[in-house]
Design a protein around this motif. Structure first.
Motif, PDB file in Angstrom:
ATOM      1  N   ILE A 123       0.839  -1.202   0.000  1.00  0.00           N
ATOM      2  CA  ILE A 123       0.000   0.000   0.000  1.00  0.00           C
ATOM      3  C   ILE A 123       0.874   1.251   0.000  1.00  0.00           C
ATOM      4  O   ILE A 123       0.594   2.226  -0.708  1.00  0.00           O
ATOM      5  N   GLU A 124       1.953   1.234   0.760  1.00  0.00           N
ATOM      6  CA  GLU A 124       2.865   2.384   0.795  1.00  0.00           C
ATOM      7  C   GLU A 124       3.524   2.585  -0.572  1.00  0.00           C
ATOM      8  O   GLU A 124       3.657   3.716  -1.038  1.00  0.00           O
ATOM      9  N   LEU A 125       3.927   1.505  -1.209  1.00  0.00           N
ATOM     10  CA  LEU A 125       4.509   1.611  -2.542  1.00  0.00           C
ATOM     11  C   LEU A 125       3.503   2.227  -3.509  1.00  0.00           C
ATOM     12  O   LEU A 125       3.844   3.098  -4.310  1.00  0.00           O
ATOM     13  N   ALA A 126       2.268   1.779  -3.442  1.00  0.00           N
ATOM     14  CA  ALA A 126       1.226   2.326  -4.312  1.00  0.00           C
ATOM     15  C   ALA A 126       1.058   3.825  -4.081  1.00  0.00           C
ATOM     16  O   ALA A 126       0.919   4.589  -5.035  1.00  0.00           O
ATOM     17  N   ARG A 127       1.101   4.242  -2.834  1.00  0.00           N
ATOM     18  CA  ARG A 127       0.973   5.679  -2.522  1.00  0.00           C
ATOM     19  C   ARG A 127       2.149   6.481  -3.095  1.00  0.00           C
ATOM     20  O   ARG A 127       1.996   7.640  -3.456  1.00  0.00           O
ATOM     21  N   GLN A 128       3.314   5.858  -3.155  1.00  0.00           N
ATOM     22  CA  GLN A 128       4.479   6.540  -3.717  1.00  0.00           C
ATOM     23  C   GLN A 128       4.412   6.612  -5.239  1.00  0.00           C
ATOM     24  O   GLN A 128       4.787   7.621  -5.832  1.00  0.00           O
ATOM     25  N   ILE A 129       3.942   5.549  -5.854  1.00  0.00           N
ATOM     26  CA  ILE A 129       3.914   5.461  -7.320  1.00  0.00           C
ATOM     27  C   ILE A 129       2.732   6.200  -7.929  1.00  0.00           C
ATOM     28  O   ILE A 129       2.836   6.804  -8.999  1.00  0.00           O
ATOM     29  N   TYR A 130       1.612   6.178  -7.247  1.00  0.00           N
ATOM     30  CA  TYR A 130       0.372   6.692  -7.820  1.00  0.00           C
ATOM     31  C   TYR A 130       0.465   8.154  -8.308  1.00  0.00           C
ATOM     32  O   TYR A 130      -0.053   8.451  -9.390  1.00  0.00           O
ATOM     33  N   PRO A 131       1.111   9.071  -7.578  1.00  0.00           N
ATOM     34  CA  PRO A 131       1.171  10.452  -8.087  1.00  0.00           C
ATOM     35  C   PRO A 131       1.832  10.557  -9.465  1.00  0.00           C
ATOM     36  O   PRO A 131       1.402  11.353 -10.305  1.00  0.00           O
ATOM     37  N   ARG A 132       2.849   9.747  -9.720  1.00  0.00           N
ATOM     38  CA  ARG A 132       3.496   9.791 -11.036  1.00  0.00           C
ATOM     39  C   ARG A 132       2.562   9.212 -12.096  1.00  0.00           C
ATOM     40  O   ARG A 132       2.464   9.751 -13.203  1.00  0.00           O
ATOM     41  N   ILE A 133       1.880   8.140 -11.772  1.00  0.00           N
ATOM     42  CA  ILE A 133       0.914   7.576 -12.715  1.00  0.00           C
ATOM     43  C   ILE A 133      -0.172   8.608 -13.013  1.00  0.00           C
ATOM     44  O   ILE A 133      -0.588   8.777 -14.160  1.00  0.00           O
ATOM     45  N   GLN A 134      -0.618   9.322 -11.987  1.00  0.00           N
ATOM     46  CA  GLN A 134      -1.642  10.349 -12.171  1.00  0.00           C
ATOM     47  C   GLN A 134      -1.150  11.459 -13.096  1.00  0.00           C
ATOM     48  O   GLN A 134      -1.887  11.918 -13.971  1.00  0.00           O
ATOM     49  N   ALA A 135       0.098  11.866 -12.929  1.00  0.00           N
ATOM     50  CA  ALA A 135       0.657  12.913 -13.792  1.00  0.00           C
ATOM     51  C   ALA A 135       0.707  12.439 -15.251  1.00  0.00           C
ATOM     52  O   ALA A 135       0.404  13.210 -16.174  1.00  0.00           O
ATOM     53  N   ILE A 136       1.068  11.192 -15.459  1.00  0.00           N
ATOM     54  CA  ILE A 136       1.110  10.646 -16.821  1.00  0.00           C
ATOM     55  C   ILE A 136      -0.306  10.532 -17.381  1.00  0.00           C
ATOM     56  O   ILE A 136      -0.541  10.810 -18.562  1.00  0.00           O
ATOM     57  N   THR A 137      -1.249  10.173 -16.540  1.00  0.00           N
ATOM     58  CA  THR A 137      -2.646  10.112 -16.968  1.00  0.00           C
ATOM     59  C   THR A 137      -3.106  11.486 -17.446  1.00  0.00           C
ATOM     60  O   THR A 137      -3.767  11.609 -18.484  1.00  0.00           O
ATOM     61  N   GLU A 138      -2.769  12.513 -16.697  1.00  0.00           N
ATOM     62  CA  GLU A 138      -3.162  13.864 -17.090  1.00  0.00           C
ATOM     63  C   GLU A 138      -2.566  14.246 -18.440  1.00  0.00           C
ATOM     64  O   GLU A 138      -3.247  14.840 -19.278  1.00  0.00           O
ATOM     65  N   ALA A 139      -1.307  13.880 -18.673  1.00  0.00           N
ATOM     66  CA  ALA A 139      -0.682  14.150 -19.978  1.00  0.00           C
ATOM     67  C   ALA A 139      -1.397  13.377 -21.084  1.00  0.00           C
ATOM     68  O   ALA A 139      -1.626  13.914 -22.181  1.00  0.00           O
ATOM     69  N   ALA A 140      -1.771  12.140 -20.812  1.00  0.00           N
ATOM     70  CA  ALA A 140      -2.492  11.330 -21.794  1.00  0.00           C
ATOM     71  C   ALA A 140      -3.864  11.933 -22.094  1.00  0.00           C
ATOM     72  O   ALA A 140      -4.291  11.979 -23.253  1.00  0.00           O
ATOM     73  N   LEU A 141      -4.540  12.402 -21.057  1.00  0.00           N
ATOM     74  CA  LEU A 141      -5.856  13.016 -21.263  1.00  0.00           C
ATOM     75  C   LEU A 141      -5.749  14.320 -22.037  1.00  0.00           C
ATOM     76  O   LEU A 141      -6.614  14.625 -22.873  1.00  0.00           O
ATOM     77  N   GLU A 142      -4.698  15.090 -21.786  1.00  0.00           N
ATOM     78  CA  GLU A 142      -4.470  16.321 -22.557  1.00  0.00           C
ATOM     79  C   GLU A 142      -4.240  15.990 -24.032  1.00  0.00           C
ATOM     80  O   GLU A 142      -4.767  16.663 -24.916  1.00  0.00           O
ATOM     81  N   PHE A 143      -3.438  14.972 -24.282  1.00  0.00           N
ATOM     82  CA  PHE A 143      -3.221  14.530 -25.659  1.00  0.00           C
ATOM     83  C   PHE A 143      -4.553  14.126 -26.283  1.00  0.00           C
ATOM     84  O   PHE A 143      -4.868  14.522 -27.406  1.00  0.00           O
ATOM     85  N   ASN A 144      -5.331  13.338 -25.561  1.00  0.00           N
ATOM     86  CA  ASN A 144      -6.635  12.904 -26.057  1.00  0.00           C
ATOM     87  C   ASN A 144      -7.535  14.106 -26.357  1.00  0.00           C
ATOM     88  O   ASN A 144      -8.195  14.137 -27.395  1.00  0.00           O
ATOM     89  N   ASP A 145      -7.552  15.082 -25.466  1.00  0.00           N
ATOM     90  CA  ASP A 145      -8.401  16.257 -25.678  1.00  0.00           C
ATOM     91  C   ASP A 145      -8.025  17.000 -26.959  1.00  0.00           C
ATOM     92  O   ASP A 145      -8.887  17.518 -27.660  1.00  0.00           O
ATOM     93  N   ARG A 146      -6.734  17.044 -27.250  1.00  0.00           N
ATOM     94  CA  ARG A 146      -6.285  17.743 -28.458  1.00  0.00           C
ATOM     95  C   ARG A 146      -6.470  16.905 -29.722  1.00  0.00           C
ATOM     96  O   ARG A 146      -6.666  17.466 -30.801  1.00  0.00           O
ATOM     97  N   CYS A 147      -6.402  15.593 -29.591  1.00  0.00           N
ATOM     98  CA  CYS A 147      -6.300  14.757 -30.791  1.00  0.00           C
ATOM     99  C   CYS A 147      -7.434  13.772 -31.005  1.00  0.00           C
ATOM    100  O   CYS A 147      -7.443  13.082 -32.032  1.00  0.00           O
ATOM    101  N   ALA A 148      -8.372  13.669 -30.093  1.00  0.00           N
ATOM    102  CA  ALA A 148      -9.423  12.646 -30.200  1.00  0.00           C
ATOM    103  C   ALA A 148     -10.248  12.770 -31.472  1.00  0.00           C
ATOM    104  O   ALA A 148     -10.733  11.769 -31.997  1.00  0.00           O
ATOM    105  N   ASP A 149     -10.393  13.978 -31.986  1.00  0.00           N
ATOM    106  CA  ASP A 149     -11.161  14.135 -33.221  1.00  0.00           C
ATOM    107  C   ASP A 149     -10.298  13.892 -34.462  1.00  0.00           C
ATOM    108  O   ASP A 149     -10.802  13.923 -35.579  1.00  0.00           O
TER     109      ASP A 149
END
Length: 154
Positions: free
Chosen positions: A83-109
């Motif tokens: 659980i502690e490892l997940a708490r350490q890793i999750y913020p970086r995964i979240q940041a990458i998710t946000e970058a992926a969603l930004e890409f999707n917002d610009r390019c989904a169409d």
């Protein structure tokens, strides 16, 4: 004893199937990404739209299905290290998710397929996804695979 084994299989066997399905989605995402990369600036609008849909589905499944199940499993097994490892890793995964969603917002169409810098942006996203996959693999290893033996003997 047999009943407790069945309960463990019912409870955590579904996590295994969820992970298997998610890893198959990852494979489809990578395949779609590779097709875009090979075609570089000549990638079709439809191919880009397909990639964006796979990207959105993959990151959503991670956040709303897989990660939650992995954390629940770790909590059920009292795995504070996991659980502690997940708490350490999750913020970086979240940041990458946000970058992926930004890409999707610009390019989904599909409109960004012929814009200057589109290939560079795609390559940047590819690097982030590679990092994300490594982090996810670490979570799967620590939060699920470590518990499989315990679940099998429960």
């Amino acid at each position: 004893m047999l009943e407790s084994c069945r309960n463990a299989q019912e409870r955590w066997g579904g996590v295994h199937l969820l992970i298997d399905r998610w890893l198959q989605e990852r494979h489809e995402l990578i395949t779609s990404f590779d097709r875009l990369r090979v075609h570089e600036q000549g990638a079709s609008r439809e191919a880009l739209q397909h990639f964006c849909q796979l990207l959105l589905d993959y990151v959503s499944a991670g956040h709303f299905e897989v990660y939650e199940q992995l954390i629940r499993e770790a909590e059920a097994f009292g795995d504070t290290r996991g659980i502690e490892l997940a708490r350490q890793i999750y913020p970086r995964i979240q940041a990458i998710t946000e970058a992926a969603l930004e890409f999707n917002d610009r390019c989904a169409d599909g409109d960004c397929h012929d814009q200057p810098g589109a290939l560079e942006e795609l390559m940047r996203l590819g690097s982030l996804l590679q990092e994300r996959f490594e982090l996810e693999d670490c979570l799967i290893e620590v939060l699920h695979n470590a518990h499989q033996q315990a679940a099998a003997t429960a």
